[in-house]
Design a protein around this motif. Structure first.
Motif, PDB file in Angstrom:
ATOM      1  N   GLU A 223      -3.528  -4.789  -3.343  1.00 29.58           N
ATOM      2  CA  GLU A 223      -2.377  -5.323  -3.853  1.00 29.58           C
ATOM      3  C   GLU A 223      -2.652  -5.344  -5.303  1.00 29.58           C
ATOM      4  N   LEU A 224      -3.587  -5.793  -5.770  1.00 32.33           N
ATOM      5  CA  LEU A 224      -4.050  -5.693  -7.330  1.00 32.33           C
ATOM      6  C   LEU A 224      -4.212  -4.366  -7.955  1.00 32.33           C
ATOM      7  N   ASN A 225      -4.715  -3.240  -7.006  1.00 33.86           N
ATOM      8  CA  ASN A 225      -4.678  -1.972  -7.603  1.00 33.86           C
ATOM      9  C   ASN A 225      -3.031  -1.376  -7.612  1.00 33.86           C
ATOM     10  N   VAL A 226      -2.141  -1.704  -6.876  1.00 31.60           N
ATOM     11  CA  VAL A 226      -0.786  -1.471  -6.676  1.00 31.60           C
ATOM     12  C   VAL A 226       0.063  -1.923  -8.053  1.00 31.60           C
ATOM     13  N   GLU A 227      -0.425  -3.143  -8.378  1.00 32.06           N
ATOM     14  CA  GLU A 227       0.229  -3.951  -9.579  1.00 32.06           C
ATOM     15  C   GLU A 227      -0.168  -3.067 -10.712  1.00 32.06           C
ATOM     16  N   MET A 228      -1.546  -2.997 -10.678  1.00 30.58           N
ATOM     17  CA  MET A 228      -2.200  -1.979 -11.967  1.00 30.58           C
ATOM     18  C   MET A 228      -1.318  -0.923 -12.148  1.00 30.58           C
ATOM     19  N   ALA A 229      -1.214  -0.030 -11.196  1.00 33.00           N
ATOM     20  CA  ALA A 229      -0.415   1.245 -11.377  1.00 33.00           C
ATOM     21  C   ALA A 229       0.892   0.939 -11.655  1.00 33.00           C
ATOM     22  N   PHE A 230       1.561  -0.050 -11.090  1.00 37.11           N
ATOM     23  CA  PHE A 230       2.953   0.027 -11.656  1.00 37.11           C
ATOM     24  C   PHE A 230       2.884  -0.678 -13.318  1.00 37.11           C
ATOM     25  N   MET A 231       2.005  -1.345 -13.511  1.00 37.03           N
ATOM     26  CA  MET A 231       2.165  -1.800 -14.962  1.00 37.03           C
ATOM     27  C   MET A 231       1.701  -0.671 -15.892  1.00 37.03           C
ATOM     28  N   GLU A 232       0.548  -0.069 -15.750  1.00 34.64           N
ATOM     29  CA  GLU A 232       0.090   1.033 -16.524  1.00 34.64           C
ATOM     30  C   GLU A 232       1.113   2.129 -16.638  1.00 34.64           C
ATOM     31  N   LEU A 233       1.801   2.682 -15.804  1.00 35.44           N
ATOM     32  CA  LEU A 233       2.928   3.516 -15.690  1.00 35.44           C
ATOM     33  C   LEU A 233       3.860   3.124 -16.528  1.00 35.44           C
ATOM     34  N   GLU A 234       4.245   1.706 -16.238  1.00 35.65           N
ATOM     35  CA  GLU A 234       5.503   1.174 -17.008  1.00 35.65           C
ATOM     36  C   GLU A 234       5.066   1.167 -18.772  1.00 35.65           C
ATOM     37  N   LYS A 235       3.925   0.986 -19.006  1.00 33.43           N
ATOM     38  CA  LYS A 235       3.227   0.893 -20.247  1.00 33.43           C
ATOM     39  C   LYS A 235       3.545   2.425 -21.094  1.00 33.43           C
ATOM     40  N   LEU A 236       3.220   3.397 -20.237  1.00 32.33           N
ATOM     41  CA  LEU A 236       3.261   4.792 -20.797  1.00 32.33           C
ATOM     42  C   LEU A 236       4.516   5.338 -20.497  1.00 32.33           C
ATOM     43  N   LYS A 237       5.492   4.630 -20.105  1.00 35.76           N
ATOM     44  CA  LYS A 237       6.903   5.008 -19.925  1.00 35.76           C
ATOM     45  C   LYS A 237       7.177   6.133 -19.034  1.00 35.76           C
ATOM     46  N   ILE A 238       6.174   6.206 -18.056  1.00 30.20           N
ATOM     47  CA  ILE A 238       6.223   7.190 -16.907  1.00 30.20           C
ATOM     48  C   ILE A 238       7.077   6.851 -15.753  1.00 30.20           C
ATOM     49  N   PRO A 239       8.455   7.206 -15.286  1.00 34.06           N
ATOM     50  CA  PRO A 239       8.967   6.806 -14.255  1.00 34.06           C
ATOM     51  C   PRO A 239       8.345   7.100 -12.972  1.00 34.06           C
ATOM     52  N   VAL A 240       8.170   6.059 -11.972  1.00 36.92           N
ATOM     53  CA  VAL A 240       7.515   6.347 -10.551  1.00 36.92           C
ATOM     54  C   VAL A 240       8.901   6.733  -9.813  1.00 36.92           C
ATOM     55  N   ILE A 241       8.534   8.076  -9.304  1.00 33.49           N
ATOM     56  CA  ILE A 241       9.923   8.362  -8.462  1.00 33.49           C
ATOM     57  C   ILE A 241       9.710   8.222  -6.898  1.00 33.49           C
ATOM     58  N   ASP A 242       8.226   7.908  -6.608  1.00 34.56           N
ATOM     59  CA  ASP A 242       7.878   7.819  -5.209  1.00 34.56           C
ATOM     60  C   ASP A 242       6.667   7.057  -4.864  1.00 34.56           C
ATOM     61  N   TYR A 243       6.635   6.239  -4.203  1.00 36.50           N
ATOM     62  CA  TYR A 243       5.186   5.635  -3.939  1.00 36.50           C
ATOM     63  C   TYR A 243       5.277   5.068  -2.144  1.00 36.50           C
ATOM     64  N   ASN A 244       4.134   5.163  -1.750  1.00 38.92           N
ATOM     65  CA  ASN A 244       3.900   4.375  -0.276  1.00 38.92           C
ATOM     66  C   ASN A 244       2.510   3.697  -0.556  1.00 38.92           C
ATOM     67  N   VAL A 245       2.698   2.331  -0.374  1.00 36.47           N
ATOM     68  CA  VAL A 245       1.533   1.497  -0.647  1.00 36.47           C
ATOM     69  C   VAL A 245       1.374   0.257   0.433  1.00 36.47           C
ATOM     70  N   GLY A 246       0.157  -0.316   0.483  1.00 37.08           N
ATOM     71  CA  GLY A 246       0.301  -1.535   1.490  1.00 37.08           C
ATOM     72  C   GLY A 246      -0.054  -1.065   2.805  1.00 37.08           C
ATOM     73  N   GLY A 247      -0.131  -2.149   3.637  1.00 37.37           N
ATOM     74  CA  GLY A 247      -0.064  -2.024   5.009  1.00 37.37           C
ATOM     75  C   GLY A 247      -1.654  -2.113   5.411  1.00 37.37           C
ATOM     76  N   ASN A 248      -2.103  -1.747   6.577  1.00 37.00           N
ATOM     77  CA  ASN A 248      -3.465  -2.118   7.043  1.00 37.00           C
ATOM     78  C   ASN A 248      -4.262  -0.833   7.539  1.00 37.00           C
ATOM     79  N   LEU A 249      -3.705   0.461   7.092  1.00 37.64           N
ATOM     80  CA  LEU A 249      -4.123   1.722   7.539  1.00 37.64           C
ATOM     81  C   LEU A 249      -4.395   2.334   6.249  1.00 37.64           C
ATOM     82  N   SER A 250      -5.566   3.147   6.394  1.00 38.10           N
ATOM     83  CA  SER A 250      -5.986   4.116   5.307  1.00 38.10           C
ATOM     84  C   SER A 250      -4.710   5.224   5.195  1.00 38.10           C
TER      85      SER A 250
END
Length: 150
Positions: A105-132
């Protein structure tokens, strides 16, 4: 087409058609892409940020995302491009919790924050869950294939 496996704490950017594969648990992989020039790159980070301020290792999301962005900009050689992002991973695989949140969860939050700082839009993501996840990124088309693995 060239094919590489990306290990944790690494990043790869190329202007050649390449398939980049990696496997993620609580780690996150961010893919960046320039649609005009068909240049892409992927990182694989383990933790959101270092404990020591001067640690520039790519195993930390804040460093890995900025590094990937700079490498992609260098490949563009000063030409402008509307870079886009996709990212994957951040599962609660090992049950490791820090400050009541999982590492994933912390890694996902970091990704959103850093990409927002860089003004890079996120067009897709698949995160979380209990599987690799196994990720396969095609650098010249921005296709990302992911499958869950146990």
């Amino acid at each position: 087409m060239k094919s590489i496996f990306l290990y944790p704490g690494h990043a790869y950017v190329t202007n050649e058609p390449t398939t980049i594969t990696t496997v993620l648990g609580s780690c996150v992989a961010v893919a960046l892409f320039c649609p005009e020039k068909k240049i892409g790159g992927l990182n694989h980070f383990l933790l959101p940020r270092p404990m020591e301020e001067n640690d520039s290792s790519l195993k930390y999301g804040c460093n890995a995302i900025n590094y990937l962005s700079k490498k992609l900009q260098a490949e563009l050689r000063g030409e402008s491009c509307k870079i886009e992002a996709k990212f994957y991973g951040g599962g609660n695989i090992i049950g490791a919790n820090i400050f009541k949140e999982s590492v994933g969860e912390l890694n996902v939050e970091m990704a959103f924050m850093e990409l927002e700082k860089l003004k890079i839009p996120v067009i897709d993501y698949n995160v979380g869950g209990n599987l690799s996840r196994k990720i396969k990124f095609i650098t010249n088309t921005f296709e990302v294939f992911h499958e869950f693995v146990e």
